[in-house]
Structure formats: structure tokens, C-alpha cells
Design a protein around this motif. Structure first.
Motif, PDB file in Angstrom:
ATOM      1  N   ASP A 138       0.816  -1.216   0.000  1.00 11.87           N
ATOM      2  CA  ASP A 138       0.000   0.000   0.000  1.00 11.87           C
ATOM      3  C   ASP A 138       0.848   1.265   0.000  1.00 11.87           C
ATOM      4  OD1 ASP A 138      -2.264  -1.554   0.043  1.00 11.87           O
ATOM      5  OD2 ASP A 138      -2.497  -1.465   2.222  1.00 11.87           O
ATOM      6  N   ILE A 139       2.125   1.142   0.336  1.00 10.25           N
ATOM      7  CA  ILE A 139       2.999   2.322   0.374  1.00 10.25           C
ATOM      8  C   ILE A 139       3.034   3.011  -0.994  1.00 10.25           C
ATOM      9  CG2 ILE A 139       5.417   3.044   0.608  1.00 10.25           C
ATOM     10  CD1 ILE A 139       5.669   0.921   2.816  1.00 10.25           C
ATOM     11  N   ASP A 140       3.076   2.195  -2.058  1.00  7.39           N
ATOM     12  CA  ASP A 140       3.033   2.742  -3.423  1.00  7.39           C
ATOM     13  C   ASP A 140       2.323   1.709  -4.294  1.00  7.39           C
ATOM     14  OD1 ASP A 140       3.418   3.710  -5.989  1.00  7.39           O
ATOM     15  OD2 ASP A 140       5.473   4.389  -5.613  1.00  7.39           O
ATOM     16  N   GLU A 141       1.005   1.752  -4.264  1.00  9.87           N
ATOM     17  CA  GLU A 141       0.229   0.728  -4.963  1.00  9.87           C
ATOM     18  C   GLU A 141       0.500   0.731  -6.456  1.00  9.87           C
ATOM     19  OE1 GLU A 141      -4.384  -0.537  -5.881  1.00  9.87           O
ATOM     20  OE2 GLU A 141      -3.942   0.522  -4.003  1.00  9.87           O
ATOM     21  N   GLY A 142       0.685   1.904  -7.031  1.00  8.91           N
ATOM     22  CA  GLY A 142       0.938   1.981  -8.468  1.00  8.91           C
ATOM     23  C   GLY A 142       2.206   1.251  -8.857  1.00  8.91           C
ATOM     24  N   GLN A 143       3.287   1.507  -8.135  1.00 12.19           N
ATOM     25  CA  GLN A 143       4.540   0.817  -8.406  1.00 12.19           C
ATOM     26  C   GLN A 143       4.412  -0.671  -8.130  1.00 12.19           C
ATOM     27  OE1 GLN A 143       7.117   1.518  -9.916  1.00 12.19           O
ATOM     28  NE2 GLN A 143       8.826   0.266  -9.175  1.00 12.19           N
ATOM     29  N   ALA A 144       3.711  -1.040  -7.047  1.00 12.33           N
ATOM     30  CA  ALA A 144       3.523  -2.449  -6.709  1.00 12.33           C
ATOM     31  C   ALA A 144       2.764  -3.171  -7.821  1.00 12.33           C
ATOM     32  CB  ALA A 144       2.788  -2.577  -5.384  1.00 12.33           C
ATOM     33  N   ARG A 145       1.762  -2.529  -8.385  1.00 16.04           N
ATOM     34  CA  ARG A 145       0.994  -3.166  -9.462  1.00 16.04           C
ATOM     35  C   ARG A 145       1.850  -3.344 -10.714  1.00 16.04           C
ATOM     36  NH1 ARG A 145      -4.344  -4.073  -8.991  1.00 16.04           N
ATOM     37  NH2 ARG A 145      -5.420  -3.206  -7.169  1.00 16.04           N
ATOM     38  N   ARG A 146       2.734  -2.405 -10.978  1.00 15.84           N
ATOM     39  CA  ARG A 146       3.620  -2.559 -12.140  1.00 15.84           C
ATOM     40  C   ARG A 146       4.561  -3.747 -11.947  1.00 15.84           C
ATOM     41  NH1 ARG A 146       3.057   3.080 -12.045  1.00 15.84           N
ATOM     42  NH2 ARG A 146       4.809   3.370 -10.600  1.00 15.84           N
ATOM     43  N   ILE A 147       5.098  -3.899 -10.737  1.00 13.73           N
ATOM     44  CA  ILE A 147       5.982  -5.031 -10.443  1.00 13.73           C
ATOM     45  C   ILE A 147       5.200  -6.345 -10.497  1.00 13.73           C
ATOM     46  CG2 ILE A 147       7.404  -6.096  -8.641  1.00 13.73           C
ATOM     47  CD1 ILE A 147       8.117  -3.230  -7.747  1.00 13.73           C
ATOM     48  N   ALA A 148       3.948  -6.296 -10.032  1.00 17.72           N
ATOM     49  CA  ALA A 148       3.126  -7.514  -9.982  1.00 17.72           C
ATOM     50  C   ALA A 148       2.868  -8.091 -11.364  1.00 17.72           C
ATOM     51  CB  ALA A 148       1.807  -7.226  -9.275  1.00 17.72           C
ATOM     52  N   ARG A 149       2.967  -7.265 -12.412  1.00 15.73           N
ATOM     53  CA  ARG A 149       2.740  -7.783 -13.765  1.00 15.73           C
ATOM     54  C   ARG A 149       3.763  -8.835 -14.166  1.00 15.73           C
ATOM     55  NH1 ARG A 149       2.417  -1.942 -15.539  1.00 15.73           N
ATOM     56  NH2 ARG A 149       0.263  -1.287 -15.078  1.00 15.73           N
ATOM     57  N   GLY A 150       4.890  -8.858 -13.476  1.00 15.20           N
ATOM     58  CA  GLY A 150       5.906  -9.870 -13.759  1.00 15.20           C
ATOM     59  C   GLY A 150       5.696 -11.166 -13.017  1.00 15.20           C
ATOM     60  N   THR A 151       4.549 -11.310 -12.357  1.00 15.11           N
ATOM     61  CA  THR A 151       4.262 -12.511 -11.581  1.00 15.11           C
ATOM     62  C   THR A 151       2.921 -13.105 -11.989  1.00 15.11           C
ATOM     63  OG1 THR A 151       3.075 -11.423  -9.758  1.00 15.11           O
ATOM     64  CG2 THR A 151       5.497 -11.483  -9.626  1.00 15.11           C
ATOM     65  N   VAL A 152       2.752 -14.378 -11.654  1.00 14.40           N
ATOM     66  CA  VAL A 152       1.492 -15.083 -11.895  1.00 14.40           C
ATOM     67  C   VAL A 152       1.086 -15.747 -10.588  1.00 14.40           C
ATOM     68  CG1 VAL A 152       0.352 -16.954 -13.143  1.00 14.40           C
ATOM     69  CG2 VAL A 152       1.982 -15.477 -14.331  1.00 14.40           C
ATOM     70  N   GLY A 153      -0.110 -15.447 -10.120  1.00 18.03           N
ATOM     71  CA  GLY A 153      -0.587 -16.028  -8.873  1.00 18.03           C
ATOM     72  C   GLY A 153      -1.131 -17.428  -9.067  1.00 18.03           C
ATOM     73  N   VAL A 154      -0.942 -18.274  -8.061  1.00 18.80           N
ATOM     74  CA  VAL A 154      -1.431 -19.655  -8.128  1.00 18.80           C
ATOM     75  C   VAL A 154      -2.059 -20.047  -6.796  1.00 18.80           C
ATOM     76  CG1 VAL A 154       0.189 -20.449  -9.884  1.00 18.80           C
ATOM     77  CG2 VAL A 154       0.840 -20.563  -7.488  1.00 18.80           C
ATOM     78  N   ARG A 155      -3.055 -20.893  -6.890  1.00 14.72           N
ATOM     79  CA  ARG A 155      -3.678 -21.518  -5.719  1.00 14.72           C
ATOM     80  C   ARG A 155      -3.604 -23.033  -5.913  1.00 14.72           C
ATOM     81  NH1 ARG A 155      -8.130 -19.155  -5.840  1.00 14.72           N
ATOM     82  NH2 ARG A 155      -7.889 -17.812  -3.995  1.00 14.72           N
ATOM     83  N   LEU A 156      -3.178 -23.725  -4.883  1.00 15.49           N
ATOM     84  CA  LEU A 156      -3.142 -25.187  -4.938  1.00 15.49           C
ATOM     85  C   LEU A 156      -4.066 -25.745  -3.871  1.00 15.49           C
ATOM     86  CD1 LEU A 156      -1.616 -27.597  -6.361  1.00 15.49           C
ATOM     87  CD2 LEU A 156      -0.301 -27.749  -4.241  1.00 15.49           C
ATOM     88  N   VAL A 157      -5.117 -26.423  -4.306  1.00 16.72           N
ATOM     89  CA  VAL A 157      -5.952 -27.195  -3.392  1.00 16.72           C
ATOM     90  C   VAL A 157      -5.346 -28.587  -3.342  1.00 16.72           C
ATOM     91  CG1 VAL A 157      -8.251 -28.120  -2.944  1.00 16.72           C
ATOM     92  CG2 VAL A 157      -7.992 -25.846  -3.985  1.00 16.72           C
ATOM     93  N   VAL A 158      -4.858 -28.970  -2.176  1.00 20.65           N
ATOM     94  CA  VAL A 158      -4.129 -30.227  -2.035  1.00 20.65           C
ATOM     95  C   VAL A 158      -5.119 -31.380  -2.078  1.00 20.65           C
ATOM     96  CG1 VAL A 158      -2.630 -31.592  -0.530  1.00 20.65           C
ATOM     97  CG2 VAL A 158      -2.301 -29.109  -0.719  1.00 20.65           C
TER      98      VAL A 158
END
Length: 204
Positions: A138-158
Motif C-alpha cells: 500500500d505504500i506505493d500501490e501503483g509501483q507495486a501493481r507494475r511489479i506484480a505484472r511480472g508474476t502469476v498467482g497460483v492456488r493449490l488445493v491439495v
């Protein structure tokens, strides 16, 4: 893992505890081009009867792993360490390695960009929480969102797990006490976290 029935951990709540306390995970995929392994932090999704973990991978790992198209193996490695036979009775000369390990299986779900950003924020908040002045996306949401574009979120239901607690359960109490003492205070093979796990399991 080796089939050792007397070391099997089959309590889902204990597997959850293992994940909480050891969140650095190894993700292994058997892909169309061969085996792929990566390492990422994971956190549990609480308040569910299932064992569910969320994380992210850095692009292009989602393509290398072919995430979402097949089952993956997630390895959670807890405390572990060498156990010298010099800590046993005088007639025992075979060493071993004590460990706490869980293999988690399931097919990952790829998160939307918005849910990925939420999970990234939860990961940061989770690991920053113990600090006196925690950081936040939350310190810099705009910058955080730009960095987040280089990642892919995953959920694993075991869907299944194979876990082991190999903590000298086959040894008498006095030997366990010597092992714990060496793991706590020994000069060569001290592993305090493993000693704590042994105390927990043996009720000491």
C-alpha cells in the motif's frame, strides 16, 4: 518418499502447521519437456477444511511448469539434521538423518491479475507482520501493481499428501533426550529447530 509406516504423518492439521512454520516451498512439475523445479514462498488459506496454499511464480515460470494443465508436487521441508550413532547406546553404530517433510499434490489454479495482486499483498503483510515497522504494498500501490505484472498467482488445493515425521520415534526415551541435547547444544551438529520439533513430538 520411502514407505515408512511408523513415521507417517496423516493429520491434516499437523501438515498445516508444517506449512505455516516452513513456508519456503519447492514446486516440481513433470512437463512435456521434462522435469522443472522452482522455489517460492507459500501461505495457507485458512478457515477451510481443505489444505489450500497460495503463492506466485515469476514469469515465465508459469509456462515452464505448464501450470494449470497437470498435477504438481510441492515439497515442504521442515527441520532436519544428522543424527550421530555416538548419541545412541554403545552397541549402535548406524547414523541417520531426522527430518519433517511433506509432499503436497494438486493441480494449480491460475489466479486473475486482481486476485494475484491481493495474494501478493497478503504474502508481504504475512511476513512483515512481526517487524516493528512493517512494509506494505500500500505504500506505493501503483509501483507495486507494475511489479506484480511480472508474476502469476497460483492456488493449490491439495488433493493428497504424503508426509513424514522421522524423529527417533524408534529410540528409547533416554536416547531421545541425548539426541535433543546434542541438537540443542552440540558443537558439530546443532539444529535447535529440529530439537524443538522432537520435543513437541515426544511430548517433552
Amino acid at each position: 518418499m520411502r514407505h515408512t509406516p511408523h513415521y507417517v504423518l496423516d493429520d491434516p492439521d499437523e501438515v498445516r502447521r508444517l506449512i505455516r512454520e516452513n513456508p519456503w516451498a519447492t514446486i516440481v512439475s513433470n512437463t512435456s519437456t521434462g522435469l522443472v523445479a522452482s522455489h517460492y514462498p507459500v501461505i495457507l488459506e485458512e478457515h477451510t477444511d481443505q489444505i489450500r496454499i497460495v503463492s506466485h511464480v515469476g514469469r515465465p515460470d508459469e509456462q515452464l511448469h505448464e501450470l494449470g494443465s497437470h498435477e504438481v508436487l510441492v515439497i515442504i521441508q521442515g527441520p532436519h539434521g544428522y543424527i550421530s550413532p555416538s548419541w545412541y547406546a554403545s552397541d549402535d553404530f548406524v547414523p541417520t538423518w531426522n527430518h519433517v517433510t511433506a509432499h503436497l499434490y494438486g493441480t494449480p489454479e491460475i489466479l486473475s491479475d486482481e486476485e494475484n495482486f491481493r495474494v501478493l499483498g497478503e504474502l508481504v503483510d504475512h511476513f512483515e507482520a512481526p517487524l516493528a515497522e512493517p512494509m506494505s504494498l500500500d505504500i506505493d500501490e501503483g509501483q507495486a501493481r507494475r511489479i506484480a505484472r511480472g508474476t502469476v498467482g497460483v492456488r493449490l488445493v491439495v488433493t493428497r499428501f504424503d508426509a513424514r515425521l522421522k524423529l527417533s520415534q524408534n529410540k528409547p526415551g533416554e536416547v531421545v533426550a541425548r539426541i535433543v541435547e546434542q541438537l540443542e547444544h552440540g558443537d558439530q551438529y546443532a539444529q535447535p529447530a529440529l530439537a524443538r520439533e522432537m520435543r513437541f513430538v515426544h511430548g517433552a
